[in-house]
Design a protein around this motif. Structure first.
Motif, mmCIF file in Angstrom:
data_model
loop_
_atom_site.group_PDB
_atom_site.id
_atom_site.type_symbol
_atom_site.label_atom_id
_atom_site.label_comp_id
_atom_site.label_asym_id
_atom_site.label_seq_id
_atom_site.Cartn_x
_atom_site.Cartn_y
_atom_site.Cartn_z
ATOM 1 N N LYS A 183 89.580 -29.406 -29.082
ATOM 2 C CA LYS A 183 88.946 -28.527 -28.102
ATOM 3 C C LYS A 183 88.440 -27.279 -28.814
ATOM 4 N N ALA A 184 87.280 -26.817 -28.418
ATOM 5 C CA ALA A 184 86.723 -25.619 -29.034
ATOM 6 C C ALA A 184 85.782 -24.932 -28.052
ATOM 7 N N ILE A 185 85.730 -23.615 -28.132
ATOM 8 C CA ILE A 185 84.792 -22.837 -27.332
ATOM 9 C C ILE A 185 83.512 -22.686 -28.137
ATOM 10 N N THR A 186 82.378 -22.904 -27.523
ATOM 11 C CA THR A 186 81.125 -22.719 -28.250
ATOM 12 C C THR A 186 80.830 -21.227 -28.347
ATOM 13 N N ILE A 187 80.072 -20.858 -29.343
ATOM 14 C CA ILE A 187 79.724 -19.453 -29.549
ATOM 15 C C ILE A 187 78.915 -18.920 -28.371
ATOM 16 N N MET A 188 78.136 -19.799 -27.745
ATOM 17 C CA MET A 188 77.341 -19.374 -26.594
ATOM 18 C C MET A 188 78.226 -19.084 -25.385
ATOM 19 N N GLN A 189 79.288 -19.886 -25.210
ATOM 20 C CA GLN A 189 80.229 -19.626 -24.118
ATOM 21 C C GLN A 189 80.902 -18.268 -24.315
ATOM 22 N N LEU A 190 81.276 -18.007 -25.543
ATOM 23 C CA LEU A 190 81.921 -16.741 -25.854
ATOM 24 C C LEU A 190 80.966 -15.580 -25.629
ATOM 25 N N GLN A 191 79.712 -15.766 -26.014
ATOM 26 C CA GLN A 191 78.710 -14.722 -25.818
ATOM 27 C C GLN A 191 78.526 -14.427 -24.332
ATOM 28 N N GLU A 192 78.491 -15.477 -23.509
ATOM 29 C CA GLU A 192 78.351 -15.294 -22.055
ATOM 30 C C GLU A 192 79.530 -14.503 -21.487
ATOM 31 N N ASP A 193 80.745 -14.815 -21.952
ATOM 32 C CA ASP A 193 81.939 -14.100 -21.479
ATOM 33 C C ASP A 193 81.882 -12.625 -21.853
ATOM 34 N N ILE A 194 81.427 -12.344 -23.067
ATOM 35 C CA ILE A 194 81.337 -10.962 -23.532
ATOM 36 C C ILE A 194 80.282 -10.200 -22.733
ATOM 37 N N GLU A 195 79.137 -10.833 -22.500
ATOM 38 C CA GLU A 195 78.067 -10.184 -21.734
ATOM 39 C C GLU A 195 78.535 -9.892 -20.307
ATOM 40 N N LYS A 196 79.269 -10.840 -19.714
ATOM 41 C CA LYS A 196 79.784 -10.644 -18.351
ATOM 42 C C LYS A 196 80.768 -9.486 -18.310
ATOM 43 N N ALA A 197 81.643 -9.399 -19.302
ATOM 44 C CA ALA A 197 82.619 -8.313 -19.367
ATOM 45 C C ALA A 197 81.920 -6.969 -19.528
ATOM 46 N N MET A 198 80.862 -6.941 -20.331
ATOM 47 C CA MET A 198 80.105 -5.714 -20.531
ATOM 48 C C MET A 198 79.454 -5.261 -19.223
ATOM 49 N N GLU A 199 78.875 -6.228 -18.493
ATOM 50 C CA GLU A 199 78.238 -5.902 -17.220
ATOM 51 C C GLU A 199 79.251 -5.336 -16.228
ATOM 52 N N GLU A 200 80.438 -5.944 -16.179
ATOM 53 C CA GLU A 200 81.471 -5.475 -15.251
ATOM 54 C C GLU A 200 81.951 -4.072 -15.639
ATOM 55 N N TYR A 201 82.050 -3.826 -16.950
ATOM 56 C CA TYR A 201 82.502 -2.523 -17.424
ATOM 57 C C TYR A 201 81.483 -1.441 -17.081
ATOM 58 N N VAL A 202 80.215 -1.713 -17.362
ATOM 59 C CA VAL A 202 79.156 -0.734 -17.070
ATOM 60 C C VAL A 202 79.076 -0.490 -15.572
ATOM 61 N N SER A 203 79.197 -1.559 -14.787
ATOM 62 C CA SER A 203 79.144 -1.424 -13.324
ATOM 63 C C SER A 203 80.287 -0.558 -12.817
ATOM 64 N N SER A 204 81.464 -0.687 -13.431
ATOM 65 C CA SER A 204 82.625 0.098 -12.987
ATOM 66 C C SER A 204 82.415 1.591 -13.227
ATOM 67 N N LEU A 205 81.648 1.929 -14.257
ATOM 68 C CA LEU A 205 81.387 3.329 -14.554
ATOM 69 C C LEU A 205 80.571 3.980 -13.436
ATOM 70 N N TYR A 206 79.630 3.235 -12.886
ATOM 71 C CA TYR A 206 78.781 3.751 -11.812
ATOM 72 C C TYR A 206 79.517 3.788 -10.483
#
Length: 211
Positions: A183-206
């Motif tokens: 089993k392995a996570i693809t780099i694209m899956q990881l990138q999507e997770d990071i982008e989602k976390a960034m969006e949630e973090y920025v949204s929380s600031l507002y």
């Protein structure tokens, strides 16, 4: 926001291959596949290796500044040398790649590669490093007295405030077993997770109440 990502990849294999980039850029995926195939070719093509060896002999990048006292490393009597890099030789080697089979194949993979620009960039970087006179880097290379194999490579970087050391002791003729991950996570899956976390973090600031 990022703790779930850390937990997800802790002890987990991450797969990086050309096909991972197809959704993002077909051209990038093609370049990655080409570079991977070229790396495999370099490991088996004797003529390509011979050409690079010849180019290095004409441009000896590593310079011995000082011979050190003999010492034992993991029980092996080793000869030590303090070494540094010759910037002009490094530039000559990089420029010389333009006429090698490897250099031509690299350009086929990525037509934006320019060895002259890369050589010039090294000179600029060297000038920047020389301006930072308070930083001193020392590199030591140790080889076995009889087998002439690398027993240790260490590098020390220090300035007026801190010091850092990197030590590498390679092992040869060791049996290595590599289990292919089921089993392995693809780099694209990881990138999507990071982008989602960034969006949630920025949204929380507002969403925070400034008062």
């Amino acid at each position: 926001y990022f703790a779930p990502i850390v937990e997800k990849i802790d002890g987990q294999w991450v797969s990086v291959k050309a096909s991972d980039y197809e959704d993002l850029s077909e051209e990038t995926a093609k370049e990655q596949k080409c570079l991977t195939d070229l790396a495999e070719k370099l490991s088996t093509n004797k003529d390509m290796k011979k050409e690079l060896t010849s180019l290095y002999k004409e441009n000896s990048i590593l310079v011995i500044d000082e011979q050190l006292k003999t010492k034992k490393i993991n029980g092996v009597s080793s000869l030590g040398y303090e070494i540094s890099g010759d910037i002009e030789a490094m530039q000559g080697f990089i420029r010389g790649l333009d006429d090698t089979e490897l250099g031509k194949e690299l350009k086929k993979c990525d037509d934006s590669i320019d060895f002259d620009d890369a050589a010039d960039a090294i000179e600029d970087a060297a000038k920047d490093d020389s301006s930072s006179s308070d930083v001193k880097t020392t590199v030591e290379l140790w080889v076995s007295r009889f087998g002439h194999r690398i027993t240790e490579l260490n590098m020390t970087i220090k300035d007026d405030e801190a010091i850092g050391t990197f030590v590498f002791n390679p092992m040869f003729n060791e049996d290595v077993t590599i289990d292919t991950p089921s089993k392995a996570i693809t780099i694209m899956q990881l990138q999507e997770d990071i982008e989602k976390a960034m969006e949630e973090y920025v949204s929380s600031l507002y969403d925070q109440d400034p008062y």
